[in-house]
Design a protein around this motif. Structure first.
Motif, mmCIF file in Angstrom:
data_model
loop_
_atom_site.group_PDB
_atom_site.id
_atom_site.type_symbol
_atom_site.label_atom_id
_atom_site.label_comp_id
_atom_site.label_asym_id
_atom_site.label_seq_id
_atom_site.Cartn_x
_atom_site.Cartn_y
_atom_site.Cartn_z
ATOM 1 N N LYS A 164 27.605 42.935 35.178
ATOM 2 C CA LYS A 164 26.586 43.926 35.504
ATOM 3 C C LYS A 164 26.403 44.019 37.022
ATOM 4 O O LYS A 164 26.322 45.117 37.589
ATOM 5 N N GLU A 165 26.350 42.864 37.680
ATOM 6 C CA GLU A 165 26.175 42.862 39.131
ATOM 7 C C GLU A 165 27.365 43.524 39.824
ATOM 8 O O GLU A 165 27.190 44.274 40.793
ATOM 9 N N ALA B 58 29.594 48.173 42.778
ATOM 10 C CA ALA B 58 30.607 49.239 42.854
ATOM 11 C C ALA B 58 29.944 50.606 42.906
ATOM 12 O O ALA B 58 30.423 51.540 43.585
ATOM 13 N N ALA B 59 28.839 50.776 42.209
ATOM 14 C CA ALA B 59 28.154 52.053 42.174
ATOM 15 C C ALA B 59 27.521 52.423 43.504
ATOM 16 O O ALA B 59 27.388 53.598 43.858
#
Length: 461
Positions: A452-453, A458-459
């Motif tokens: 998730k991290e 990346a987002a």
């Protein structure tokens, strides 16, 4: 006002993650403490501590991620279904309330820990700190096992009672003076940790990570935990097959694998290489014995519980809900009720003749294979869950596993953890060992949080 809220959130997060570590430690270290004289009831403390930790994590959670919340609620629902099945089985078979609690906790604990991890917003330094603590616990287990392998033979480490083999107590934090499968549990934890450490601790020099992996391999071999190698190998094969998109490609993997197995079997039967001695009871030292096939000794012994359990059914409901929690060959019925009878029976725990009937077979002349290798042991997790809770209870447990597979497994390492553990469930009752299963839950939760991290980073890049 904003800074006040941020401070409160930070404190809540630190408190929850710390409590999770404490809850994990109460299941990871009690055998070590009782080995050196602590009272045996310490082995049951985690059954109380962990539900409290989960409750606090849920009541104080500030997680807003919809996916994370959905996973948490699905796990809670699945645990509710399993609890309903356990209670129904107990009512049908008049099992004790203590049986319900202990059997449920033995099966539910890893999922409860996953709920706590999902309800805790781990990221950044908090995630790193949590990961380092779990790694530290596992590394201590590995180093202690290696130290035991050196110090036990020369008498500088306290040995086992009752003439137990040194290999059995080369078991890190899971050693037990009274006899146990601690060497298998410790070796499994060490190998899982070594793989996780090798792949995820990229900031640690490669030679150190490789040394840890070699150390875990050494521990598994020196402690005579050969069944762990078998289970992990089969687990790896299953992961490979789940990733094959075109069925014909399976042949590319299957042909060399079959060839390797054939060569290995040939070496066991037709050579005298000393290195392979621990594995020869997978074949036999006695060539005249008929081990396999529908009427082979190994086949009949391994399937003992499958034949004995239905012979005690008195109502059709028992096909669906079993003979009651802790009444057959689970960790509770097959082991705890023997090892802790003086503690549990006065508190209202109930026993069933099935457990004694299976033990009678194991200790009889026809059970010689089980005494030579736990690979042939008729008491193992999958048959135990079916025996205790029936087809519906087994389905409820598999449903919980499917939630983890679908919602939490983020990579092949996670799949490997689940599949190899499922294989171990066909060998002995390792799937109900709290220290091992909570370690697996931690690795699964860590990989989900790390993934998730990574996605969030990346987002924003």
């Amino acid at each position: 006002m904003i800074s006040h809220v941020a401070i409160q959130k930070k404190k809540g997060t630190i408190r929850s993650s710390t409590l999770i570590l404490i809850g994990f430690a109460t299941a990871f270290f009690p055998r070590l403490l009782t080995y050196f004289g602590a009272p045996s009831p310490l082995n049951f403390v985690h059954f109380v501590v962990l539900p409290v930790v989960v409750g606090i994590a849920l009541l104080t959670t500030r997680v807003k991620d919809r996916k994370q919340v959905a996973i948490t609620w699905e796990l809670i629902f699945g645990l509710g279904v399993l609890l309903a099945c356990t209670i129904a089985s107990a009512l049908i078979n008049q099992a004790g309330v203590l049986n319900v609690f202990l059997q449920y906790m033995l099966q539910a604990e890893p999922f409860l820990l996953l709920i706590a991890i999902m309800a805790t917003p781990l990221s950044g330094e908090k995630l790193k700190r949590f990961r380092n603590w779990i790694a530290g616990f596992c590394l201590f287990n590995l180093l202690l096992a290696i130290a035991q392998s050196i110090l036990l033979p020369i008498g500088l480490y306290p040995g086992a009672e009752g003439g137990q083999l040194i290999e059995d107590n080369t078991a890190g934090v899971f050693a037990s003076k009274g006899g146990s499968a601690g060497n298998y549990i410790s070796a499994t934890v060490s190998l899982y940790f070594a793989l996780y450490f090798l792949n995820e601790f990229k900031t640690v020099p490669l030679q150190i990570r490789i040394a840890v992996f070699i150390g875990a391999f050494y521990q598994t071999f020196i402690s005579d935990s050969k069944q762990v190698f078998v289970a992990l190998f089969v687990g790896w094969l299953l992961v490979v097959f789940t990733n094959v998109k075109k069925p014909l490609k399976i042949l590319y993997y299957l042909v060399p694998i079959v060839l390797i197995i054939a060569i290995f079997y040939w070496a066991l039967v037709y050579t005298d290489v000393e290195f392979l001695d621990p594995y020869r009871n997978f074949t036999t030292y006695r060539a005249e014995d008929n081990l396999y096939g529908s009427d082979g000794e190994a086949t009949l012994l391994k399937s003992t519980a499958l034949r004995i359990i239905p012979s005690y059914y008195t109502t059709p409901l028992q096909w669906f809900f079993g003979l009651g929690p802790g009444h057959t060959v689970t960790r509770l019925g097959g082991w705890f009720m023997n090892d802790y009878a003086s503690l549990l029976l006065p508190l209202g725990a109930t026993v069933h003749p099935v457990s004694a009937a299976v033990w009678q077979v194991i200790l009889s002349p026809s059970g010689w294979l089980a005494r030579e290798s736990t690979l042939y042991f008729p008491m193992f997790t999958w048959v135990g869950i079916w025996g205790d809770l029936g087809l519906i209870g087994l389905g409820a447990y598999l449903y919980l596993g499917s939630i983890v597979w679908r919602r939490i497994c983020v990579d092949n390492f996670c799949k490997f953890l689940l599949l190899s553990t499922a294989v171990l469930g066909f060998i002995l009752t390792q799937m109900e060992e709290p220290g091992q299963m909570l370690t697996i839950a931690c690795f699964l939760g860590l990989r989900w949080q790390e993934s998730k991290e990574s996605r969030l980073k990346a987002a924003f890049e």
